[in-house]
Scaffold this active site. Sequence first.
Site, short mmCIF file in Angstrom:
data_model
loop_
_atom_site.label_atom_id
_atom_site.label_comp_id
_atom_site.label_asym_id
_atom_site.label_seq_id
_atom_site.Cartn_x
_atom_site.Cartn_y
_atom_site.Cartn_z
N SER A 149 0.83 -1.20 0.00
CA SER A 149 0.00 0.00 0.00
C SER A 149 0.87 1.25 0.00
O SER A 149 1.61 1.49 -0.95
CB SER A 149 -0.96 -0.05 1.20
OG SER A 149 -1.97 0.93 1.09
N ASP A 225 -10.17 -5.66 -3.07
CA ASP A 225 -9.57 -4.60 -2.28
C ASP A 225 -10.47 -3.36 -2.37
O ASP A 225 -10.67 -2.81 -3.46
CB ASP A 225 -8.17 -4.29 -2.83
CG ASP A 225 -7.36 -3.35 -1.96
OD1 ASP A 225 -7.94 -2.43 -1.37
OD2 ASP A 225 -6.13 -3.52 -1.90
N HIS A 258 -7.33 -6.07 1.10
CA HIS A 258 -6.15 -5.25 1.35
C HIS A 258 -5.38 -5.69 2.60
O HIS A 258 -4.41 -5.05 2.97
CB HIS A 258 -6.61 -3.80 1.51
CG HIS A 258 -5.53 -2.77 1.30
ND1 HIS A 258 -4.96 -2.52 0.07
CD2 HIS A 258 -4.91 -1.91 2.17
CE1 HIS A 258 -4.06 -1.56 0.18
NE2 HIS A 258 -4.00 -1.17 1.43
#
Length: 279
Positions: A149, A225, A258
């Site tokens: 991320s 996600d 995620h």
Amino acid sequence: MTLDYLSQNKAFGGDQFVLSHNSEATGTEMTFSIYVPPHEEGAKLPVLWYLSGLTCTHANVTEKGEFRQACAEHGVIFVAPDTSPRGDDVPDAGDEYDFGKGAGFYVDATQQPWSKHYRMRSYIEDELPGVIAANLPADMARQGITGHSMGGHGALTIALRNAGRFRSVSAFAPIVAPTKVPWGEKALSRYLGEDQDAWAEYDAVALIENGARLDNLLVDQGTADNFLEEQLKTGLLSMACAKAGIPADIRMQEGYDHSYYFISTFMAEHVKWHAERLG
């Protein structure tokens, strides 16, 4: 520089350490974790850097990343720094999870009050590698980098800005174009000011469009996600790599989100992929 050993645990024949030191770059005490796999005395081992995402410290991947077995098998040191400076004197943004402590975005801030301590680019690119090289059995000629991320953003941009330093580059669900998404626009405008030319140094897609290149790239992104469409925009990276001729394996993983359930599922593959390129 003195390293303080906060903890040491045996795992898969190697040692998992958590260490701290006083950082000149950030002006604070910084904590990081490092896994050193079993090895012969005097051996120097390749290094894989892992940069974590928003709200994380070194502890998230250390506790949930499931990298140690693969690192022991392939003989790879795994380094996990913190995501921002810490301490009572370090400015924060209250309950804003995506800015301030835990959200350093791997930049060197130029705006007050952030510029005094928020110098994570210098810390990761320059200071911490020197600490690792001086104190641990690391072969700094064989480095790879990955991240998740915000940390995927960090891994991509650091590799693109430092041509030739990293033999292998990968990422899990990276922010690929922070100048074009809310997380990035918020962080870059506050840390760097309104000059968007300065922002481009911290945008992987912009760096590629401006001529930076990678020898290889592996990206895993979950299709479930919830940040994919608004914040991550993986397709922009796919298009930039295709146009630039960068050999990129960008894999859309069906049904994954995620979280560290996603990261841990593919971590061993990433470690092996890096090990094959690090030698």
